[in-house]
Enzyme design. Sequence first.
Site, short mmCIF file in Angstrom:
data_model
loop_
_atom_site.label_atom_id
_atom_site.label_comp_id
_atom_site.label_asym_id
_atom_site.label_seq_id
_atom_site.Cartn_x
_atom_site.Cartn_y
_atom_site.Cartn_z
N GLY A 23 0.81 -1.20 0.00
CA GLY A 23 0.00 0.00 0.00
C GLY A 23 0.85 1.26 0.00
O GLY A 23 1.94 1.31 -0.58
N SER A 24 0.37 2.26 0.69
CA SER A 24 1.01 3.58 0.63
C SER A 24 2.39 3.64 1.25
O SER A 24 3.11 4.61 1.04
CB SER A 24 0.11 4.63 1.29
N THR A 25 2.80 2.61 2.01
CA THR A 25 4.16 2.62 2.54
C THR A 25 5.18 2.54 1.41
O THR A 25 6.32 3.00 1.57
CB THR A 25 4.40 1.46 3.53
N SER B 58 -0.99 11.20 2.25
CA SER B 58 -0.98 9.97 1.44
C SER B 58 -1.83 10.09 0.17
O SER B 58 -2.81 9.37 -0.02
CB SER B 58 -1.45 8.78 2.27
N LYS C 46 5.14 4.27 -1.18
CA LYS C 46 5.35 5.61 -1.71
C LYS C 46 6.71 6.18 -1.31
O LYS C 46 7.21 7.11 -1.96
CB LYS C 46 4.23 6.54 -1.25
#
Length: 488
Positions: free
Chosen positions: A218-220, A278, A222
């Site tokens: 997921g957004s980690t 995020s 990024k």
Amino acid sequence: MNKPIRRVSVFCLVLILALMIRVNYVQGVEAASLNKNPNNARGTIEAYSYPRGAIIAGGKALTKDLLVNGNKYKYRRAYTDGPMYAPVTGYSSQVFGSNLLENVEDPILSGNDSALFFHNTLDMLTGKQKQGGDVLTTIDPKVQAAAWNQFKSSGKKGAAVALDPTTGAILGLVSAPSYDPSTIAGADSTASAAWSKLQADPSNPMLNRALRQTYPPGSTFKLVTAAAALETGKITDINAPTDSPDPYVLPQTNNQKLVNEAGDTCLNVSMNDALRVSCNTVFGKLGDEIGNARMVQEADKFGFNSSSLLIPVGVSKSVFDSGINRPQNVQSSIGQFDTRATPLEMAMVASAVVNNGTLMKPYLVAQTRSANLSVVDQAKPSQLSQATTPQVAQQLQTMMENVVQNGTGHNAAIPGVTVGGKTGTAQNGVDNKNNPYAWFVSYAKDSSGKEIAVAVVVEDSNAARNEISGSGLAAPIAKAMMQAYLNK
């Protein structure tokens, strides 16, 4: 000597030579295959005829050997705080074999390592009972207990990993739910029943989620995309506005839109603010501008796509796909599509960031030693890669600390400690029909320079779907681990 006697003598000599050749062939050439034959129990019986060495964390033995004096086995393995440390120790069973450190460090633990030859020879000459050597792990018991108690008290399923960024030493390695290796160590009906129950358990407590399970990050993820954007010059100022529409239409699609969970705050925002709240649109568009080939290169530097990582236990490969089309690359760049990572891998990402871009090789064994405490092998920290430049790493630190101070990672803040983090909520199941995975990737450092990097994932939470978030579910676990290590 008459002729018949000579013939008989020659024949007897040939038989003796044939016997000698056969004995040497069996003992030399066929020995390994005979030892591995499942019908040959002699090796196992011999292995449990004397105590194995201990697996140790923080000076405390996690394993012990019980004197049982059974019909076949003299000793049986047992474990202290078995469920908490099972993802580290693994199990050693008289019937079901072994795994993890019990398996890969068996030469030392069993006392059969070639480095222990002279020690074993001396014991044999003096009549002393054979004794296995010890394995000293890098685990910090306070960090381990902090994570385990959080998972146990909440009933959450997931995993947590903590690293020392400067050395790569693994400080915590937790997988939940877990099991007690002591229950399957023996050869009786009780152990067989416990094994069958574990195999049938739908929650899969024997799965090492920290090392052997991959999740969409997921957004980690990024953080990796941000590093690539800064390295390639797509972003030169983390506080400058970006050209980022909201929503963002995926390239080469029929008006398929990438949307944000952060509402209408992502239009043309800076990358610093985009990480703070995020924004999918900002990082998805950056992933497209960077391109798949360069994104793969960046992911590789952080440890993705490597199938050779041993700590010394084997670790499942984390993946960022190459050769995918543009809309797939956009989704992959925000940690979705087929991007997958172990909790260890995401701890490595945070570790590289706080260590100014240098990614140290993770390791779980600090030292091995013989029964008389003489050192057999001492771990030597080594660099795995230069994940990014020190300048880019420092910009990532600025953004991650902003996430904790002013953004989605506020639940991980620790007074008097510098904390950086990134939350993530990753899709789970076809069309995201299952409850999402909640992630938190972070680091903490105090005024003395002591540092820790942590990754936590919580899966299949029983919380209401709209209450599942990395900040709400995973960040408190990471915070507890960081506090334990920094004595805060």
